[in-house]
Design an enzyme around this catalytic site. Structure first.
Site, PDB file in Angstrom:
ATOM      1  N   ARG A   1       0.855  -1.198   0.000  1.00 33.27           N
ATOM      2  CA  ARG A   1       0.000   0.000   0.000  1.00 33.27           C
ATOM      3  C   ARG A   1       0.882   1.236   0.000  1.00 33.27           C
ATOM      4  O   ARG A   1       2.109   1.134   0.089  1.00 33.27           O
ATOM      5  CB  ARG A   1      -0.834   0.021   1.276  1.00 33.27           C
ATOM      6  CG  ARG A   1       0.069  -0.038   2.509  1.00 33.27           C
ATOM      7  CD  ARG A   1      -0.685   0.107   3.799  1.00 33.27           C
ATOM      8  NE  ARG A   1       0.025  -0.509   4.905  1.00 33.27           N
ATOM      9  CZ  ARG A   1       1.052   0.004   5.551  1.00 33.27           C
ATOM     10  NH1 ARG A   1       1.504   1.192   5.198  1.00 33.27           N
ATOM     11  NH2 ARG A   1       1.637  -0.629   6.554  1.00 33.27           N
ATOM     12  N   ARG A  49       5.832  11.884  13.097  1.00 32.34           N
ATOM     13  CA  ARG A  49       4.402  11.534  13.198  1.00 32.34           C
ATOM     14  C   ARG A  49       3.849  12.195  14.452  1.00 32.34           C
ATOM     15  O   ARG A  49       4.174  11.787  15.569  1.00 32.34           O
ATOM     16  CB  ARG A  49       4.231  10.025  13.309  1.00 32.34           C
ATOM     17  CG  ARG A  49       4.740   9.271  12.108  1.00 32.34           C
ATOM     18  CD  ARG A  49       4.284   7.826  12.203  1.00 32.34           C
ATOM     19  NE  ARG A  49       4.837   7.037  11.130  1.00 32.34           N
ATOM     20  CZ  ARG A  49       4.389   5.835  10.787  1.00 32.34           C
ATOM     21  NH1 ARG A  49       3.384   5.296  11.462  1.00 32.34           N
ATOM     22  NH2 ARG A  49       4.941   5.166   9.810  1.00 32.34           N
TER      23      ARG A  49
HETATM   24  P1  ADP Z   1       3.600   2.326   8.080  1.00 33.87           P
HETATM   25  O1  ADP Z   1       4.986   1.853   7.894  1.00 33.87           O
HETATM   26  O2  ADP Z   1       2.983   2.804   6.810  1.00 33.87           O
HETATM   27  O3  ADP Z   1       3.460   3.261   9.197  1.00 33.87           O
HETATM   28  P2  ADP Z   1       2.143   0.645   9.853  1.00 33.87           P
HETATM   29  O4  ADP Z   1       2.363  -0.820   9.940  1.00 33.87           O
HETATM   30  O5  ADP Z   1       2.584   1.487  10.985  1.00 33.87           O
HETATM   31  O6  ADP Z   1       2.812   1.054   8.487  1.00 33.87           O
HETATM   32  O7  ADP Z   1       0.595   0.890   9.583  1.00 33.87           O
HETATM   33  C1  ADP Z   1       0.088   2.051   8.961  1.00 33.87           C
HETATM   34  C2  ADP Z   1      -1.145   2.526   9.672  1.00 33.87           C
HETATM   35  O8  ADP Z   1      -2.179   1.585   9.596  1.00 33.87           O
HETATM   36  C3  ADP Z   1      -0.874   2.825  11.105  1.00 33.87           C
HETATM   37  O9  ADP Z   1      -1.430   4.069  11.384  1.00 33.87           O
HETATM   38  C4  ADP Z   1      -1.533   1.694  11.854  1.00 33.87           C
HETATM   39  O10 ADP Z   1      -2.095   2.134  13.063  1.00 33.87           O
HETATM   40  C5  ADP Z   1      -2.605   1.234  10.882  1.00 33.87           C
HETATM   41  N1  ADP Z   1      -2.707  -0.230  10.902  1.00 33.87           N
HETATM   42  C6  ADP Z   1      -1.785  -1.111  10.500  1.00 33.87           C
HETATM   43  N2  ADP Z   1      -2.212  -2.371  10.634  1.00 33.87           N
HETATM   44  C7  ADP Z   1      -3.450  -2.294  11.125  1.00 33.87           C
HETATM   45  C8  ADP Z   1      -4.453  -3.263  11.488  1.00 33.87           C
HETATM   46  N3  ADP Z   1      -4.241  -4.560  11.376  1.00 33.87           N
HETATM   47  N4  ADP Z   1      -5.632  -2.801  11.940  1.00 33.87           N
HETATM   48  C9  ADP Z   1      -5.860  -1.480  12.066  1.00 33.87           C
HETATM   49  N5  ADP Z   1      -4.964  -0.535  11.741  1.00 33.87           N
HETATM   50  C10 ADP Z   1      -3.779  -0.920  11.286  1.00 33.87           C
END
Ligand code: ADP
Ligand code: ADP
Ligand code: MG
Length: 495
Positions: free
Chosen positions: A292, A338
């Site tokens: 994504r 952030r």
């Molecule tokens: P990035 O590297 O883009 O920050 P993250 O793994 O931190 O990737 O996830 C991106 C966003 O999506 C974050 O704000 C996180 O809280 C949300 N997120 C990720 N996985 C989930 C999930 N399984 N359910 C709900 N929100 C999620």
């Protein structure tokens, strides 16, 4: 050609997508929950439709309802943002079936990337090094314990479906492993309804370095450089920067070639991210693909000069990439903080509620992606990310100082934020010298140093207050001396 995009998301990322669509003359469709009636993404989109209650399961995760809006509004494409349905391959498949252009990889590729074990297997086949660990899924805690003893503690227990720092635990002993196994299983089931566990060697003193992948439908693949995301708390990123202080041009190319292989190995299309851990010895190990648009994509936009959402739309339209790897050059240094609504001193607990007033920082090479406006509300139902503050500089220090000034200018009334924490981090010698590790906060006692900074600030304020009191009293005394009667003193003050 895409002419109307439904954004299946909220907050800053929905606004980010709308911005590019507007610039390209593409219509936008917003969806919103009860909680978001007054949100900016609703106001800024061409059309907006209510899809349900505040709880994500009742709105932003409701695939059928969102599909219904796509069909009735005549949207021909959907942008999923990050979080919510963005990495849900069932949703991508539902869109494919209904002839709606899902702006992202194919459902099959997403399904493969969403399973950390199968994805690691694909990487091993493509000769992309992965973190040493169990050869496949472990069937129970006892098998995990056996493998942990073979590879040696500490190990990381991971649900292959985990994400956003959930469904992942470091364990140091057999006892911790038994407890951790249960926690990881429970967290993963709570988040995605299923769990399957792998064991990985826990790499100490590591850096998180990831690469932006970019691939069109004609097999052209490039990487858009690296981002270092080592400043984390509980495996979640707080501050990101590009370039990484430990990646030189030769390393960038070397790992970049692996990234191109990684994208091809899972037949990835559109923009995605390949995440690596860099061991202290300098070796890179693949950990996962995020299928994504990444939260921290703006720093890569800053140094590449590209609009990533436009790139996503062009790829989704079937256009070939307008550049080759050799056309791409990195320019300058970018940092992202952030800005979360949380209380650092209450173990980072969410801090929610009305925001009566806010001042958004601005100025040359300062970018702030945010849903905040004076009078808005930070909802307890969603992610704590309120804003992404991004700065660019010709040198790292120019970018860092610009960030410190922007953090100082950022005023958010009503909720606690991570801004004070970031000011402390950006002022440490360790950060300035690029001594980054994923345990940076613990390793360098950052919370204690933040407490110290706040105490000193309070002292500075007191000194200032005393100084101004002294100044005023001197002023009064001089007036008393120069006037003969009390009446004339007051008169002179009134003047
Ligand atoms: P990035 O590297 O883009 O920050 P993250 O793994 O931190 O990737 O996830 C991106 C966003 O999506 C974050 O704000 C996180 O809280 C949300 N997120 C990720 N996985 C989930 C999930 N399984 N359910 C709900 N929100 C999620
Ligand atoms: P998520 O899906 O939650 O993003 P990741 O597998 O990407 O999970 O890991 C998130 C973070 O956890 C990494 O950035 C890193 O800080 C830490 N981590 C993950 N795997 C390991 C490991 N094997 N050794 C050390 N740290 C790890
Ligand atoms: Mg990750």
């Amino acid at each position: 050609m895409i002419s109307k995009v439904l954004i299946a998301n909220r907050g800053e990322i929905a606004l980010r997508v709308i911005k590019t669509c507007k610039a390209l003359g593409i219509k936008t469709v917003a969806v919103y929950s009860d909680e978001d009636v007054h949100s900016l993404h609703v106001k800024n989109a061409t059309e907006a439709y209510h899809i349900g209650e505040a709880a994500p399961a009742k709105s932003y995760l409701n695939q059928e309802k969102i599909l219904e809006v796509m069909l009735s509004s005549g949207a021909d494409a959907v942008h999923p943002g990050y979080g919510f349905l963005s990495e849900n391959d069932d949703f991508a498949r539902l869109c494919e079936k209904n002839k709606i252009n899902f702006i992202g990889p194919s459902a099959d590729s997403m399904n493969l990337c969403g399973d950390k074990m199968r994805c690691k297997e694909a990487m091993l086949k493509a000769k992309v090094p992965t973190v040493p660990g169990s050869p496949g899924l472990v069937k129970d805690a006892d098998e995990a314990e056996k493998i942990a003893n073979e590879i040696g503690y500490p190990v990381m227990l991971k649900s292959v479906y985990g994400g956003g720092g959930r469904g992942i635990r470091i364990v140091n002993t057999d006892q911790e492993l038994q407890d951790g196994y249960e926690t990881v299983t429970a967290e993963s089931i709570a988040a995605v309804g299923k769990s399957a566990i792998i064991v990985e060697k826990f790499l100490e003193k590591t850096r998180h370095i990831e690469y932006q992948m970019c691939r069109d439908h004609h097999g052209n693949t490039v990487h858009l450089f690296e981002r270092e995301c080592s400043i984390q708390r509980r495996n979640q990123k707080l501050i990101e920067q590009t370039p990484s202080p430990v990646v030189d041009e030769a390393k960038r190319e070397e790992i970049g070639e692996l990234v191109v292989k990684a994208a091809e190995a899972v037949d990835y299309t559109n923009l995605g991210t390949a995440e690596f851990l860099r061991a202290d010895s300098g070796e890179f190990y693949f950990i996962e693909i995020n299928a994504r648009l990444q939260v921290e994509h703006p720093i890569s936009e800053m140094v590449s000069g590209l609009d990533f959402v436009k790139l996503q739309l062009d790829i989704a339209n079937g256009e070939p990439l307008p550049f080759k790897q050799s056309d791409l050059k990195m320019n300058g240094y970018a940092i992202e903080c952030r800005i979360n609504a949380e209380d650092t001193f209450l173990d980072f607990a969410p801090s929610t509620g009305p925001v009566p007033d806010v001042t958004i920082p601005s100025g040359p090479n300062v970018r702030c992606d945010t849903y905040l406006y004076p009078g808005c509300t930070v909802s307890p139902f969603y992610d704590s990310l309120m804003a992404k503050l991004v700065t660019w500089g010709r040198t790292f220090d120019e970018s860092r100082l610009r960030m410190l000034n922007a953090l100082n200018d950022f005023y958010i009334q009503g909720v606690e934020t991570s801004i004070p924490l970031y000011k402390t981090i950006l002022n440490t010698e360790e950060y300035k010298n690029g001594k980054l590790t994923t345990d940076f906060l613990k390793r360098y006692n950052i919370i204690e140093r933040l407490e110290e900074d706040i105490k000193n600030q309070r002292n500075d304020k007191q000194i200032e207050a005393v100084a101004s009191a002294v100044m005023y009293s001197e002023f009064f005394q001089s007036k008393i001396k120069s006037s003969n009667t009390t009446n004339s003193l007051w008169k002179s003050l009134m003047d």
